[in-house]
Scaffold this motif. Structure first.
Motif, PDB file in Angstrom:
ATOM      1  N   GLN A 103       0.836  -1.190   0.000  1.00 19.85           N
ATOM      2  CA  GLN A 103       0.000   0.000   0.000  1.00 19.85           C
ATOM      3  C   GLN A 103       0.882   1.255   0.000  1.00 19.85           C
ATOM      4  O   GLN A 103       2.064   1.189   0.321  1.00 19.85           O
ATOM      5  CB  GLN A 103      -0.910  -0.006   1.225  1.00 19.85           C
ATOM      6  N   PRO A 104       0.345   2.413  -0.343  1.00 23.54           N
ATOM      7  CA  PRO A 104       1.154   3.638  -0.363  1.00 23.54           C
ATOM      8  C   PRO A 104       1.542   4.119   1.030  1.00 23.54           C
ATOM      9  O   PRO A 104       2.358   5.026   1.182  1.00 23.54           O
ATOM     10  CB  PRO A 104       0.239   4.657  -1.055  1.00 23.54           C
ATOM     11  N   GLY A 105       0.968   3.535   2.048  1.00 23.38           N
ATOM     12  CA  GLY A 105       1.222   3.892   3.441  1.00 23.38           C
ATOM     13  C   GLY A 105       0.232   3.120   4.282  1.00 23.38           C
ATOM     14  O   GLY A 105      -0.367   2.145   3.819  1.00 23.38           O
ATOM     15  N   ASN A 106       0.056   3.543   5.526  1.00 24.36           N
ATOM     16  CA  ASN A 106      -0.954   2.905   6.357  1.00 24.36           C
ATOM     17  C   ASN A 106      -2.325   3.452   5.967  1.00 24.36           C
ATOM     18  O   ASN A 106      -2.746   4.511   6.435  1.00 24.36           O
ATOM     19  CB  ASN A 106      -0.685   3.164   7.838  1.00 24.36           C
ATOM     20  N   VAL A 107      -2.998   2.724   5.096  1.00 31.52           N
ATOM     21  CA  VAL A 107      -4.282   3.196   4.565  1.00 31.52           C
ATOM     22  C   VAL A 107      -5.442   2.837   5.481  1.00 31.52           C
ATOM     23  O   VAL A 107      -6.584   3.207   5.207  1.00 31.52           O
ATOM     24  CB  VAL A 107      -4.531   2.629   3.151  1.00 31.52           C
ATOM     25  N   GLY A 108      -5.158   2.106   6.559  1.00 37.16           N
ATOM     26  CA  GLY A 108      -6.196   1.727   7.498  1.00 37.16           C
ATOM     27  C   GLY A 108      -6.701   0.316   7.262  1.00 37.16           C
ATOM     28  O   GLY A 108      -6.430  -0.309   6.229  1.00 37.16           O
ATOM     29  N   VAL A 109      -7.431  -0.182   8.240  1.00 34.87           N
ATOM     30  CA  VAL A 109      -7.948  -1.547   8.180  1.00 34.87           C
ATOM     31  C   VAL A 109      -8.951  -1.714   7.038  1.00 34.87           C
ATOM     32  O   VAL A 109      -8.878  -2.670   6.251  1.00 34.87           O
ATOM     33  CB  VAL A 109      -8.599  -1.915   9.527  1.00 34.87           C
ATOM     34  N   ALA A 110      -9.904  -0.793   6.936  1.00 36.76           N
ATOM     35  CA  ALA A 110     -10.955  -0.929   5.924  1.00 36.76           C
ATOM     36  C   ALA A 110     -10.383  -0.923   4.516  1.00 36.76           C
ATOM     37  O   ALA A 110     -10.671  -1.811   3.705  1.00 36.76           O
ATOM     38  CB  ALA A 110     -11.980   0.187   6.083  1.00 36.76           C
ATOM     39  N   ALA A 111      -9.542   0.077   4.210  1.00 36.08           N
ATOM     40  CA  ALA A 111      -8.957   0.165   2.866  1.00 36.08           C
ATOM     41  C   ALA A 111      -8.012  -1.000   2.603  1.00 36.08           C
ATOM     42  O   ALA A 111      -7.923  -1.490   1.476  1.00 36.08           O
ATOM     43  CB  ALA A 111      -8.223   1.495   2.711  1.00 36.08           C
ATOM     44  N   GLY A 112      -7.292  -1.446   3.634  1.00 36.44           N
ATOM     45  CA  GLY A 112      -6.394  -2.580   3.461  1.00 36.44           C
ATOM     46  C   GLY A 112      -7.147  -3.847   3.110  1.00 36.44           C
ATOM     47  O   GLY A 112      -6.793  -4.560   2.167  1.00 36.44           O
ATOM     48  N   PHE A 113      -8.196  -4.138   3.867  1.00 38.23           N
ATOM     49  CA  PHE A 113      -9.003  -5.316   3.547  1.00 38.23           C
ATOM     50  C   PHE A 113      -9.620  -5.187   2.163  1.00 38.23           C
ATOM     51  O   PHE A 113      -9.651  -6.160   1.390  1.00 38.23           O
ATOM     52  CB  PHE A 113     -10.100  -5.502   4.595  1.00 38.23           C
ATOM     53  N   ASN A 114     -10.128  -4.005   1.839  1.00 42.07           N
ATOM     54  CA  ASN A 114     -10.746  -3.814   0.529  1.00 42.07           C
ATOM     55  C   ASN A 114      -9.764  -4.068  -0.600  1.00 42.07           C
ATOM     56  O   ASN A 114     -10.111  -4.670  -1.627  1.00 42.07           O
ATOM     57  CB  ASN A 114     -11.301  -2.394   0.409  1.00 42.07           C
ATOM     58  N   SER A 115      -8.523  -3.614  -0.436  1.00 45.26           N
ATOM     59  CA  SER A 115      -7.512  -3.820  -1.469  1.00 45.26           C
ATOM     60  C   SER A 115      -7.280  -5.303  -1.722  1.00 45.26           C
ATOM     61  O   SER A 115      -7.237  -5.762  -2.866  1.00 45.26           O
ATOM     62  CB  SER A 115      -6.198  -3.141  -1.044  1.00 45.26           C
ATOM     63  N   GLY A 116      -7.146  -6.070  -0.644  1.00 39.72           N
ATOM     64  CA  GLY A 116      -6.938  -7.504  -0.799  1.00 39.72           C
ATOM     65  C   GLY A 116      -8.154  -8.215  -1.353  1.00 39.72           C
ATOM     66  O   GLY A 116      -8.043  -9.128  -2.183  1.00 39.72           O
ATOM     67  N   MET A 117      -9.337  -7.816  -0.907  1.00 35.69           N
ATOM     68  CA  MET A 117     -10.564  -8.445  -1.394  1.00 35.69           C
ATOM     69  C   MET A 117     -10.761  -8.195  -2.882  1.00 35.69           C
ATOM     70  O   MET A 117     -11.132  -9.106  -3.636  1.00 35.69           O
ATOM     71  CB  MET A 117     -11.764  -7.935  -0.592  1.00 35.69           C
ATOM     72  N   ARG A 118     -10.505  -6.953  -3.320  1.00 33.69           N
ATOM     73  CA  ARG A 118     -10.632  -6.658  -4.754  1.00 33.69           C
ATOM     74  C   ARG A 118      -9.699  -7.543  -5.563  1.00 33.69           C
ATOM     75  O   ARG A 118     -10.076  -8.086  -6.610  1.00 33.69           O
ATOM     76  CB  ARG A 118     -10.319  -5.188  -5.012  1.00 33.69           C
ATOM     77  N   ARG A 119      -8.467  -7.661  -5.095  1.00 35.24           N
ATOM     78  CA  ARG A 119      -7.482  -8.476  -5.816  1.00 35.24           C
ATOM     79  C   ARG A 119      -7.931  -9.932  -5.883  1.00 35.24           C
ATOM     80  O   ARG A 119      -7.779 -10.585  -6.923  1.00 35.24           O
ATOM     81  CB  ARG A 119      -6.118  -8.363  -5.123  1.00 35.24           C
ATOM     82  N   ALA A 120      -8.475 -10.442  -4.791  1.00 39.15           N
ATOM     83  CA  ALA A 120      -8.927 -11.831  -4.767  1.00 39.15           C
ATOM     84  C   ALA A 120     -10.102 -12.051  -5.712  1.00 39.15           C
ATOM     85  O   ALA A 120     -10.150 -13.049  -6.457  1.00 39.15           O
ATOM     86  CB  ALA A 120      -9.307 -12.229  -3.343  1.00 39.15           C
ATOM     87  N   PHE A 121     -11.047 -11.122  -5.717  1.00 39.45           N
ATOM     88  CA  PHE A 121     -12.186 -11.260  -6.621  1.00 39.45           C
ATOM     89  C   PHE A 121     -11.749 -11.091  -8.074  1.00 39.45           C
ATOM     90  O   PHE A 121     -12.246 -11.783  -8.968  1.00 39.45           O
ATOM     91  CB  PHE A 121     -13.279 -10.256  -6.269  1.00 39.45           C
ATOM     92  N   GLU A 122     -10.817 -10.175  -8.318  1.00 33.51           N
ATOM     93  CA  GLU A 122     -10.292 -10.007  -9.680  1.00 33.51           C
ATOM     94  C   GLU A 122      -9.606 -11.280 -10.167  1.00 33.51           C
ATOM     95  O   GLU A 122      -9.620 -11.580 -11.366  1.00 33.51           O
ATOM     96  CB  GLU A 122      -9.297  -8.844  -9.719  1.00 33.51           C
TER      97      GLU A 122
END
Length: 306
Positions: free
Chosen positions: A75-94
């Motif tokens: 991530q570009p920095g500590n984007v937080g729990v919500a954004a972090g989970f969302n980033s991984g979830m998007r990648r998994a669904f993609e």
């Protein structure tokens, strides 16, 4: 899943495979992260480790990058729990997975955890929302009182770690609310699922080993116990986001359950934790900002597009 990449049940569902992708959120991880990944990897098709501390060199994350089936998402920095989970979830669904299961870095998945959650989702049938395991203390090995039972039970809220999301559920409820940053992110998405007509499920026969906070040991009257010892920053977000959720969802059963936790947690803060003045000040700043909070349209949870 016994073999990585092997599908669960049918080969496809609406063009997406039946496999499970796991997301592990990492922030200044300790060496135990590797053990947790190795325990999880045989149960899923891929593990996506979201690095929320890319500014710090980490031998642990360097090692994680060498594990087959593991992808580290910086991530570009500590984007937080919500954004972090969302980033991984998007990648998994993609990547084509139908199911995504998310974890904190300090949670350990025993054998059979993933299959148990998927089976619970399928057994409930139409209307199933988020599915979570029973929780066992990663420090003491005891199953928490509210986590004892058998079979499947509908619960208003579930914690993030160990939560299973089917693709069709996320298409209906959207991703985590990134404006919350950390704390009550899991309450919000659970309550949103309920508002959209879905039932969140606690699968008691599936157990996750999980640590809450720092789990700092204390002793009084010859009895050992643990305090979370959350930082002032965490106390701020817990206070702020609790108020935000009250404004969104009202005083439902989730609130009274949370009040029980709140009273016990703050008794420990006031009696046993360090840095009390800063934590108290952070609590009141959060209370103020929760009352003032206004969410704009750009802050609303993003939807998963097919």
């Amino acid at each position: 899943m016994t073999d990585r990449g092997e599908s669960i049940g049918d080969a496809t569902n609406g063009g997406h495979s039946e496999t499970v992708g796991a997301v592990v959120l990492a922030y200044h991880p300790e060496a135990s992260l590797i053990d947790n990944i190795l325990a999880l990897a045989p149960q899923v098709s891929a593990v996506f480790v979201v690095n929320n501390s890319p500014d710090v060199e980490s031998a642990v994350l360097d090692q994680a990058r060498t594990i087959p089936g593991v992808e580290v998402i910086d991530q570009p920095g500590n984007v937080g729990v919500a954004a972090g989970f969302n980033s991984g979830m998007r990648r998994a669904f993609e990547a084509g997975h139908r199911y995504v299961i998310i974890f904190d870095q300090d949670s350990t998945a025993p054998d059979g955890l993933v299959d148990g959650l998927v089976n619970a989702y399928r057994a409930f049938g139409p209307g199933a929302g988020i599915v979570g395991p029973a929780l066992r203390s990663g420090v003491t090995g005891h199953v928490f009182h509210r986590e004892r039972g058998s079979g499947i039970e509908v619960r208003e809220t579930l914690i993030s770690s160990g939560a299973l999301f089917a693709r069709e559920v996320v298409e209906r409820i959207g991703f985590h609310d990134e404006s919350l940053f950390i704390d009550y992110v899991d309450h919000d998405i659970s309550l949103r699922a309920g508002r959209r007509g879905l039932k969140n499920l606690k699968a008691f026969d599936v157990v996750l080993d999980h640590r809450f906070g720092g789990a700092v040991p204390r002793r009084i009257f010859g009895r050992d116990f643990f305090v979370a010892d959350y930082t002032p920053m965490r106390q701020y977000y817990m206070s702020r986001n609790r108020v935000i959720l009250i404004r969104r969802y009202g005083f439902g059963s989730w609130f009274w359950e949370d009040m029980s936790y709140f009273v016990k947690a703050w008794a420990k803060v006031l009696l046993f934790e360090e840095d009390r003045p800063r934590k108290i000040a952070a609590f009141f700043r959060g209370l103020r900002d929760g009352i003032r909070y206004r969410r704009s349209s750009v802050d609303r949870p993003a939807a998963l597009t097919t």
